[in-house]
Every structure is written in C-alpha cells, then in structure tokens.
Design an enzyme around this catalytic site. Structure first.
Site, short mmCIF file in Angstrom:
data_model
loop_
_atom_site.label_atom_id
_atom_site.label_comp_id
_atom_site.label_asym_id
_atom_site.label_seq_id
_atom_site.Cartn_x
_atom_site.Cartn_y
_atom_site.Cartn_z
N VAL A 161 0.83 -1.21 0.00
CA VAL A 161 0.00 0.00 0.00
C VAL A 161 0.87 1.26 0.00
O VAL A 161 0.69 2.17 -0.81
CB VAL A 161 -0.97 0.02 1.21
CG1 VAL A 161 -1.78 1.32 1.23
CG2 VAL A 161 -1.90 -1.19 1.17
N LYS A 180 -13.25 -5.46 10.69
CA LYS A 180 -14.00 -4.55 9.81
C LYS A 180 -15.45 -4.43 10.28
O LYS A 180 -16.05 -3.33 10.22
CB LYS A 180 -13.93 -5.04 8.37
CG LYS A 180 -12.51 -4.93 7.80
CD LYS A 180 -12.35 -5.76 6.54
CE LYS A 180 -10.94 -5.61 5.96
NZ LYS A 180 -10.68 -6.59 4.88
N VAL A 183 -11.61 -0.46 5.72
CA VAL A 183 -12.70 -1.40 5.44
C VAL A 183 -12.98 -1.44 3.94
O VAL A 183 -13.22 -0.41 3.31
CB VAL A 183 -14.00 -1.01 6.18
CG1 VAL A 183 -15.11 -2.00 5.85
CG2 VAL A 183 -13.76 -0.97 7.68
#
Lengths: 433, 433
Positions: free
Chosen positions: A14, A205, A132
């Site tokens: 990421v 989540k 999420v």
C-alpha cells in the site's frame, strides 16, 4: 502558497502505491487540495529492501518515531498495520499536531476509542476509509451520506480471500482445503491464512462498520466470529440445492429490545444467502457492503476490497479531505458514539438456521424432528425430505429464533436415536422461499 | 445552544418526507449535527393541497421568496424542481447567507455554474447529492472519496423509469409501448413520459456526474442524448442472442486526444452490455453507477434511484454536513472545474456498434458487408450469420471507431442492394466475447 508536508509510515504494497500516486497525481492533488502536497519522509524497516516504487533520495528513514516527531509534518499516513508500533506512532503524530490517515483495521477495531480521543484532544483529523473494503467508499457514506437516516443493518462481504475460496467451492465443487490451496497459489491467500479464513480480518471490519452505522462503540471483542475452515463441499451443495450460495458475512444489526433502546448485534460467520440477493453475485476476491436504512432502503457498494493500488486510492481520498480541512483551519466530524447502544451476546441474537440431517427412514421421523425444534422454541419455515431408506435426508430451514435456541436445537438433534448425523448446520440470511 | 433554522421549499413527494424525517429523527440529527435543527417554514403552491405529512401549524406559506429572504434562516432545502422559480430562490437564499441543499438535477445541469459561483461568493455551501440516483451516495464518493484518484469512466443506470421498461422488455419479450403502459399503470412512469423515456432526465444527471468526475464544466447541452422509445423487441432479442441486455446508460468518459489533454465525452443512449457486467443485474426501477478509476479499479454503487423517502435520505445527509459546516464556521469544498477539459462532439467519440442486417442469402454477401465496414474505416470484431435463404441475417459487432464512422457505415449498409433491411443498430458497452 505553503505546501502541506506528508510523512508516510510503511512502504509495502500500500505504502509504495501511496508514494507513487503522490508523485504521479501531484498536479491534480494541488488543484483539489488548494495547495501542493509534499512528501517529506517515508519510514521503513530496512533501507535496502526491494520496493515497488522509487522513493526520492534522502526521504527514506528507519526512524519512524523521529519522523512523526518532526515539527514540519502536517499529515501522517500510517500503512504499517498491526497494533504496535502503529498505535504509538499515530498517537505521537496527533500530539505533535499532525492529521492522520490510516488503513489499520486491526488497530481501529481493537483500540479505536483511544485514537479518536487523541484526535479530538489534538483538534486534528483521523480518517480511515481504507481500513474497510479497500477502495470501496463505505465509511464516508455511512458517516456522512446516511447521517440523516437511520441505518438498521449492514451486511458485508469484506474479506476477499474468503470470498475467493467460497466462490471457488461454489463454482468447482472443490472442498475447502483444495480451494484454499488455489487461493494461495494465486496470491489471494497468505501462507498462514488464519487471519482471513478464521474471520479475524472480517471481524475487525465489522466492528468498525457497526461503530459508524450505529453511533456506538463496538470493538473486535464484541464481534461473534466463525471462519470458513469448517465449511464443507456438502454445505455448499446444500446451499445450491435451495438456490443459495455460501458467503462469509459481516453482519451488523439493530436488534429491538423489549422496553429498552435497540441493541446492536455484530457477527461474522458463513451464511447461506439466496442467489437473487445482490451480495450473491459478488465473485472472486471482490468485496461489497449492503446497507439497509429506514428512508434510503437498500444500498450496495461494490469494488476491489484489497490490493496496494485500490487501498492507496482510498488513502489518498482521505488525504485530500484532511489536507483541505487543514488549510481551512477546521476538522471533519469526529467519531460519534452518542447512541451508546448495548452489544448483544450471540446467544441472544436472532438468527435463522439451515440444518441437514441424515435420518433413519421410518415412520414418525419427521414428527420427532419437528418436536425437537418445537421443544427448543424454534419454529420451522421449510422442510425438504430427500432420498429414501439409508440415504434419507431432512433439510430444515427455521424461522428466526435466538441463536442459543437454535444451537440447543442442533445439540438436541445430535442426541436423537433416529438421527444418524447432522451433516450441515449453517445460518441463513436474506429472504429464502 | 442555538438551533439551526431550516426552510423547506416544496412539499411534494420529497419535501413531505424531508419534513417527516426532520421531525422523526430530531434527536439523532441534534446529536449528529451538534445543535438542534429547527423547521421554520415550508413553502408550498397551495395551502390546502393534500399532503403526505402533517406540517406543524403556522409553518406553511405560499410566499417562498419571503421565506428565503428571512434573516433567521440558516439552511434552505429546495425540492421544488424545475428551473424557475427554483433558481431565483436558491440564489436569493445564498445571497441572504443561507446554505442550500437541493435535489434539482435539471437546474444544476442547465445552469450549475451560476449557482456554484453564487455559493462561492456568499461563502456558503451548495450540496446536491439527491440530484443524481436518489438515495445512492455517488456525488460525495466522486467528489471526496476518489479525490486522490483519476476517474476515467462513469457508466450509470440513472433513470428508474427506463430501466423498469427495458427490464420488462427483457424478461417478458414485450415491446416498448406495452412495457411503458405497464410502467405507467404501476406508477413508475408519468402520464407524459418524455423526460424519462427520451433520456432528458438521464442527460441532466450525466452532466452532473461528468462535471464532478472530470473537474470540468459540463452542462446538459454538452450531452449527446438518445432515448429508448425506438428500442424494439427485436433489439432486445438480438442483445439476448449475444448474451447481453439493453440498458439506457449515462456514459461519461475521458477520451485521449493526440497531442492534447484528454477530452470528455458524455452521452446517454441505449446500449447492449454483457449479462456478466455488474450493471446488467440492475433490475426493475433500481439505479446503479459504475465507476472506473486508475488506482481504485472498478466500483459500483447501487440502490433506489427515486422515491420520496430515499431522495429525502440523501437530502438529509447533505443537511447534516452543511449544518455541521455552518456550526464550524466553514464550508465544504466548492465545485472544482480546474481541469477545464474540452467536451467532444458525439461524432468524434469512440464507440462500438452492434448491427443486425437482413440480407439476400447469396455468395459474396459477407464479403460485401465486410467491405462496407472497411471502407468506412471500421474494423469488425465478430460476425454471426443466422438462418438461410429468405431469413438470412448477419449480426456484426464492430471494434471501436468514431461514432461518425460507425454511423456512416450503417448509412452505407442501408444503401446496398444486397441489404434488405438494417433491423437493429445499437451501441455496445463492456467486454463482449
């Protein structure tokens, strides 16, 4: 025009995409924020690790604590993951006056309130859309778009690994082990798949979704959790026989309580949903979140739930908002837990069960099974009887009852002489015929 | 704590639900905004009209201009619709220092820039999530969640009436007239269905979506528009034969230009999309918007696209944001048209065509048809030949070419001796086999 200075913590799948986009989209970001956004440091574990992006000379550092302590950093992006050192770094960044964007679902689900309070105290933003369902905008819609409505239910496919495995089991008839192996070969599952297949990732989540949807504090510990490692090819076939498909669902619901405010029930487990349900068509590693609210009705948000580049898109979306707020000298709405709803234990949560039973094929079997349900206070919605003689099977779908009643019913069935084996037990969601 | 004072303009199907929710959700709204939200007036055309909600004594007025001119109104909700008097009322509200929430797609698509400039000048918010796709949060995700990404394409089913009609034609084999009648009987289509079936409503929404997605000014006049009244049962069957379905799509795309910035192409027309496309499963009067962006990949937003209560949910979501901004003494990000992209004429837009042709069944027919495509610079993706003798039919799907080239090809085919009739011409979207 003063540039806004950004520090990125972590440069894995990421982080490297965040660094890439900060560079590639620099012109657009400047126009959208209203000021240039300048990368001033990237904290990594090892300076010489292989990376998907070329980080400009002099920006890499192994001193993450030193980076967030710098007094010239306006915005901190945390994409290290895990509890520590991520928590300490975020708290330190906020204390030093930086606004924070994070993708850290585990930390938010375990200790969100500590972070929210620190952001509140510092008067800074803490945004976490990427935590999420990856790139899918779901937290902002829950927090803002639906702020004038009353959300009653959130059903999410929020883990791509398990959805890939269950989809594979559904389409090929494979068992869990075989489908997991294929997911690992294709890079959809990790060598140690526990966090995904046992539902820990989805449970984190679910806690975040429930907190936002119901304006209450829900942590990972409040979430009932079952993974998919016990889901068999027979379960998947049994679902198929009733026009359904097995999905690992994160389910957050308001549960009416006699004489009291609605409580919240939050759970993650495999469930059978009808193929006509919008979530049933979510294939492979995609994610989707289905929201029911009083005024808006049924909404669904669909997209890639993971991956460096999609997750980085969500991080940068937050970054633009946080940076605009910074320039305007304001902050976005903080966390709100004003509703302060109680979280219901799983046993008191109302669910529906699908139960398949191998039985002796003799007179009175159906009556005996029906009695077992009735004695536990569970009423039956449908019964299907298949086969004859040694292969006789009863498939029962219950009406709603407490999970404790349903679980006791299954235990009762297992102890009955005429029941050779309970071959499939799974909860059911959505409107089945 | 001072209450924020709200005036509602219009009390039809949306306005009455807004008034109802303001009352029913008062406690939650206070907690979410940080101050009470008080309804101080509702402007209507006739005081004695039948309404779905009971408006508190003394709040109804026929003097909308007087209501927005009051100096104690903080927030104005415009749900009258149409160009005038809505535009004058919104401009007057902004000038008087109120923030505005509107659901008025026609006005925004025709004259958005005038409104945005007025909001900018007044330093107030102008929000309009409800203007596109009813309750589905799509403008906020485009404007905020995807602000760090580069949106390349938006494909939307943004008109419920036409989706209901096309879905009915697909499932029952009905023709357009019959399906329209059923839609009218069920209340999905108006007595004069022109705005819906001829694509005007969808074109207004396309202009709004394109403006936000591409940070450019796009008005209704920039949108190429074809409705569905010419779609025949044969078109729908032809789509079915190739595993596709006909949908009325609002399509907003970046189109690369040699030696220049990408331009924008915005169009509304019926198109065949493969049944495997997420938009193909959008049934009845539901809406959905499919977004493609560089980093996030493919996202879809799905839900009810119209109706008083869903639209009111979107209005109230905006109201909460605008009210919070008001309390914080700030405003949300204004409109941004910094990219200032050119809008491409339809003829220069690259599309793909599906063409079905009744031909004489004799040697050389396929070669002649293929030559007609080639002479117009269009290459063919697939040809399917069906039937023999008098019933011979060729179904050709082209590769991408400019719409002008494709349209010229069809004209050319119509003039050929061996072509008895061009029985179906429709654009194709998505990946067909």
């Amino acid at each position: 025009m003063r540039a806004l200075r950004v520090a990125v913590l972590g440069c894995g799948s990421v982080g490297s995409q965040v660094v890439r986009l900060l560079d590639e989209q620099a012109g657009d970001l400047t126009a959208r924020v209203g000021a240039p956004v300048e990368l001033v440091g990237v904290a990594v574990r090892r300076l010489d690790a292989a990376r998907d992006v070329e980080v400009p000379e002099g920006l890499l550092t192994t001193d993450a604590a030193g980076l967030v302590a710098r007094d010239d950093v306006d915005l901190v992006i945390e994409v290290i993951g895990g509890i520590e050192p991520a928590r300490s770094l975020i708290l330190s960044a906020l204390e030093n006056g930086a606004s924070v964007v994070t993708a850290n679902k585990a930390l938010l689900a375990e200790d969100g309130p500590t972070l929210f309070e620190a952001a509140e105290k510092a008067g800074r933003d803490l945004y976490y859309e990427a935590a999420v369902a990856g790139a899918i905008p779901i937290l902002r819609p829950l927090r803002e778009s639906l702020a004038g409505d009353r959300v009653t239910r959130v059903l999410g496919i929020v883990n791509g690994t398990t959805n890939f495995i269950l989809d594979k089991m559904d389409t090929s008839g494979a068992g869990f082990a075989e489908a997991l192996e294929e997911a690992q070969d294709l890079g959809y599952a990790e060598a140690d798949p526990t966090a995904d297949v046992e539902g820990f990732d989805a449970a984190a989540k679910a806690a975040i979704l429930a907190s936002l949807a119901f304006h209450s504090r829900v942590t990972a510990n409040d979430v009932y959790r079952e993974g998919i490692s016990e889901v068999t090819a027979a379960d998947v076939q049994s679902a198929r026989d009733m026009g359904s498909v097995v999905k690992l669902l994160a389910i957050c619901e308001l549960m009416p309580q006699a004489g009291a405010d609605d409580a919240v029930a939050v759970r993650v487990h495999p469930a059978m949903i009808p193929r006509s349900h919008p979530l049933a068509s979510v294939r492979e590693a995609y994610n989707a979140v289905f929201v029911e609210s009083e005024a808006a009705g049924q909404l669904m948000f669909y997209g890639p739930g993971a991956g460096g580049s999609p997750t980085a898109s969500a991080v940068l979306g937050d970054l633009v908002t946080v940076a605009r707020n910074r320039l305007a000298g304001t902050r976005g709405a903080g966390e709100s837990a004003y509703a302060d709803r109680a979280v219901l234990p799983m046993g008191e949560t109302r669910t529906r069960y699908h139960v398949a039973i191998d039985v002796d094929d003799r007179a009175g079997v159906l009556a005996a099974v029906a009695t077992a349900f009735a004695e536990n206070g569970v009423s039956i919605s449908t019964v299907r009887q298949e086969g004859r003689g040694l292969d006789a099977e009863l498939v029962v779908v219950s009406h709603e009852a407490t999970d404790a009643q349903l679980s006791a019913t299954v235990q009762h069935l297992r102890e009955m002489d005429i029941v050779r084996e309970v071959t499939s037990v799974m909860r059911v969601e959505g409107d089945h015929e």
